[in-house]
Design an enzyme around this catalytic site. Structure first.
Site, PDB file in Angstrom:
ATOM      1  N   HIS A  61       0.668  -1.033  -0.092  1.00 19.27           N
ATOM      2  CA  HIS A  61      -0.059  -0.009   0.092  1.00 19.27           C
ATOM      3  C   HIS A  61       0.848   1.084   0.105  1.00 19.27           C
ATOM      4  O   HIS A  61       1.579   1.622   0.781  1.00 19.27           O
ATOM      5  CB  HIS A  61      -0.991   0.093   1.152  1.00 19.27           C
ATOM      6  CG  HIS A  61      -1.849   1.215   1.206  1.00 19.27           C
ATOM      7  ND1 HIS A  61      -3.151   0.985   0.573  1.00 19.27           N
ATOM      8  CD2 HIS A  61      -1.825   2.412   1.493  1.00 19.27           C
ATOM      9  CE1 HIS A  61      -4.031   2.089   0.786  1.00 19.27           C
ATOM     10  NE2 HIS A  61      -3.027   2.896   1.089  1.00 19.27           N
ATOM     11  N   ARG A  78     -14.813  12.786   4.060  1.00 24.27           N
ATOM     12  CA  ARG A  78     -13.673  13.976   4.117  1.00 24.27           C
ATOM     13  C   ARG A  78     -12.958  13.888   2.765  1.00 24.27           C
ATOM     14  O   ARG A  78     -12.273  14.934   2.493  1.00 24.27           O
ATOM     15  CB  ARG A  78     -12.871  14.246   5.493  1.00 24.27           C
ATOM     16  CG  ARG A  78     -12.328  13.171   5.717  1.00 24.27           C
ATOM     17  CD  ARG A  78     -11.563  13.115   7.115  1.00 24.27           C
ATOM     18  NE  ARG A  78     -11.053  12.178   7.709  1.00 24.27           N
ATOM     19  CZ  ARG A  78      -9.878  11.403   7.082  1.00 24.27           C
ATOM     20  NH1 ARG A  78      -8.890  12.093   6.200  1.00 24.27           N
ATOM     21  NH2 ARG A  78      -9.614  10.230   7.682  1.00 24.27           N
ATOM     22  N   TYR A 127      -7.490  17.792  -1.615  1.00 20.44           N
ATOM     23  CA  TYR A 127      -6.101  18.367  -1.029  1.00 20.44           C
ATOM     24  C   TYR A 127      -5.259  18.331  -2.108  1.00 20.44           C
ATOM     25  O   TYR A 127      -5.396  17.794  -3.362  1.00 20.44           O
ATOM     26  CB  TYR A 127      -5.535  17.325   0.047  1.00 20.44           C
ATOM     27  CG  TYR A 127      -5.101  15.867  -0.312  1.00 20.44           C
ATOM     28  CD1 TYR A 127      -3.857  15.703  -0.994  1.00 20.44           C
ATOM     29  CD2 TYR A 127      -6.338  14.951  -0.382  1.00 20.44           C
ATOM     30  CE1 TYR A 127      -3.869  14.383  -1.393  1.00 20.44           C
ATOM     31  CE2 TYR A 127      -5.906  13.589  -0.822  1.00 20.44           C
ATOM     32  CZ  TYR A 127      -4.855  13.445  -1.295  1.00 20.44           C
ATOM     33  OH  TYR A 127      -4.361  12.112  -1.691  1.00 20.44           O
ATOM     34  N   ASP A 171       2.114   3.065   2.954  1.00 19.29           N
ATOM     35  CA  ASP A 171       1.388   4.087   2.861  1.00 19.29           C
ATOM     36  C   ASP A 171       2.194   5.547   2.364  1.00 19.29           C
ATOM     37  O   ASP A 171       1.477   6.584   2.555  1.00 19.29           O
ATOM     38  CB  ASP A 171       0.425   4.515   4.358  1.00 19.29           C
ATOM     39  CG  ASP A 171      -0.740   5.504   3.704  1.00 19.29           C
ATOM     40  OD1 ASP A 171      -1.346   5.172   2.453  1.00 19.29           O
ATOM     41  OD2 ASP A 171      -0.974   6.436   4.400  1.00 19.29           O
ATOM     42  N   ARG A 227     -10.495   0.783  -6.062  1.00 18.46           N
ATOM     43  CA  ARG A 227     -10.564   1.031  -4.738  1.00 18.46           C
ATOM     44  C   ARG A 227     -11.963   1.948  -4.719  1.00 18.46           C
ATOM     45  O   ARG A 227     -12.134   2.883  -5.318  1.00 18.46           O
ATOM     46  CB  ARG A 227      -9.517   2.131  -4.347  1.00 18.46           C
ATOM     47  CG  ARG A 227      -9.525   2.359  -2.708  1.00 18.46           C
ATOM     48  CD  ARG A 227      -8.302   3.336  -2.472  1.00 18.46           C
ATOM     49  NE  ARG A 227      -7.843   3.344  -1.008  1.00 18.46           N
ATOM     50  CZ  ARG A 227      -7.459   4.342  -0.516  1.00 18.46           C
ATOM     51  NH1 ARG A 227      -7.025   5.416  -1.056  1.00 18.46           N
ATOM     52  NH2 ARG A 227      -7.044   4.269   0.908  1.00 18.46           N
TER      53      ARG A 227
END
Length: 308
Positions: free
Chosen positions: A37, A136, A55, A263, A130
Site C-alpha cells: 500500500h 472528508r 487536497y 502508505d 478502490r
C-alpha cells in the site's frame, strides 16, 4: 526543506511532506517482500491533480518511491490510486509500467470506463479498484454504480479495496458483503484505538472477516490510528504500541488474508510524518514469527497481485 508541488498547483496549507532520509530498518524483510500500500503524487507538471481533489500534496514521484523501496529492502510495490488524482490513473499506471514488473496497481474508475480501458489497465498491472467511503476525502458515489463496476472488474479477476471508518461499517455491511470479488479492507477499517481492542467496533471488523472468507485486511497505517504513540521518529524502536494489539489480532487470526504497506507518501497526516524505516521496524511487533512475516509480506501479496 519544504518539498515542492510542480505545475500550476499550490500545496495545501499545513501539508506535511514525506520524510526525507529515512532510517535503514533494523528488521530484515524476507526476500521478495511487497510494500502492498503506497501511492505516487504527480509530479503535478506531468500528471495534473484532479479538479475535484480535496487536497493538493507535494509531489512524490515514481523515482522517489522506487528509491524508498530499495532503501527499505522491499522487492515490489502495490501502488494505490491517490484521491488527489481522482479517476485519472495515469500517474499510477506510469509508475507500474516503469517498474519493470515490480509494481502492481489499484485504480479508481467510474461507471463510464470502457471495457478497452479496463483491459489497458490490466495490461499495465492493475489488479483492483478502490472504493472510498471516507467522506472528508471523496464525494459520494451511488452504490449501484459501485456494484456495477465491481461486477465488471470481477470478470478480470480483480478485487475491491474498501476504505472506510469503523463507525460506518454497520451501514455499509450489506453492500460490502454483496460484493462479488475478494474484498480488501484498508487499515483495519480505521478502528478507534482509544476504545481498546475489545471494543464493539473492532469486534464487528473481526466478525466481518470471520463470516466472509473473501475479506482481507491491510494492517497498515499505525501512524494514522495511534493515540498514545510513541511516534516512529528519532530512532524509536517500539512505535505505536497502542495499535499493536489490534494489528496482531488480525494477523494471528487471519494469517493468509493480511497485507502490509508503508502508505508512503502518507497523504493528509496532521500530527507528524513518520520515518519509513522505523515503520518497517513495527512489522515484527504485529507479525512476531518468521511464518507470519512470510505470509504477510510475501505469500499473501504475491497470491493476490502476481498470480497472473
Amino acid at each position: 526543506m519544504s518539498k515542492s508541488t510542480s505545475g500550476d498547483f499550490t500545496k495545501t496549507a499545513g501539508w506535511l511532506d514525506w520524510f526525507a532520509g529515512p532510517a535503514k530498518p533494523q528488521f530484515q524483510l524476507p526476500a521478495g517482500a511487497v510494500d502492498a500500500h503506497c501511492h505516487v503524487f504527480g509530479p503535478g507538471a506531468e500528471f495534473p491533480y484532479a479538479p475535484e481533489r480535496k487536497y493538493t500534496p507535494c509531489d512524490a514521484s515514481k523515482h522517489e518511491l522506487f528509491a524508498l523501496r530499495d532503501h527499505l529492502g522491499f522487492a515490489r510495490n502495490v501502488i494505490v490510486q491517490a484521491t488527489c488524482h481522482g479517476a485519472d490513473n495515469r500517474a499510477m499506471v506510469d509508475a507500474c509500467l516503469a517498474s519493470g514488473g515490480k509494481a502492481r496497481g489499484v485504480a479508481t474508475v467510474k461507471r463510464s470506463v470502457s471495457d478497452e480501458e479496463l483491459l489497458q489497465l490490466h495490461s499495465a498491472g492493475v489488479r483492483g479498484v478502490r472504493f472510498n467511503f471516507v467522506k472528508r476525502l471523496v464525494d459520494f458515489t451511488p452504490k449501484d454504480e459501485l456494484m456495477e463496476i465491481a461486477a465488471r472488474i470481477a470478470k478480470l479477476g480483480w478485487h475491491v479495496v474498501i476504505y472506510f471508518e469503523a463507525v460506518d461499517l454497520p451501514e455499509l455491511w450489506d453492500f460490502f458483503t454483496s460484493l462479488p470479488t475478494t474484498v480488501v479492507v484498508d487499515h483495519m477499517g480505521r478502528p478507534d484505538i482509544a476504545k481498546g481492542v475489545d471494543s464493539a467496533e473492532f469486534a464487528l471488523l473481526l466478525k466481518f472477516m470471520r463470516e466472509h472468507t473473501n475479506v482481507w485486511s491491510k494492517v497498515s497505517c499505525p501512524e494514522r490510528l495511534s493515540v498514545t504513540g510513541p511516534k516512529a521518529l528519532n530512532g524509536e524502536q517500539n512505535a505505536y504500541q497502542d495499535v499493536v494489539p489490534f494489528a496482531r489480532k488480525v494477523v494471528e487470526e487471519f494469517p493468509d488474508r493480511v497485507l502490509w504497506g508503508t502508505d508512503w507518501p502518507h497523504p493528509n497526516l496532521k500530527d507528524h510524518m513518520p520515518d519509513d524505516g522505523l515503520l518497517v521496524d513495527f512489522i515484527p511487533q504485529i507479525a512476531p514469527t518468521a511464518a507470519l512475516q512470510q505470509a504477510l509480506l510475501v505469500d499473501n501479496p504475491m497470491r493476490l497481485y502476481w498470480a497472473a
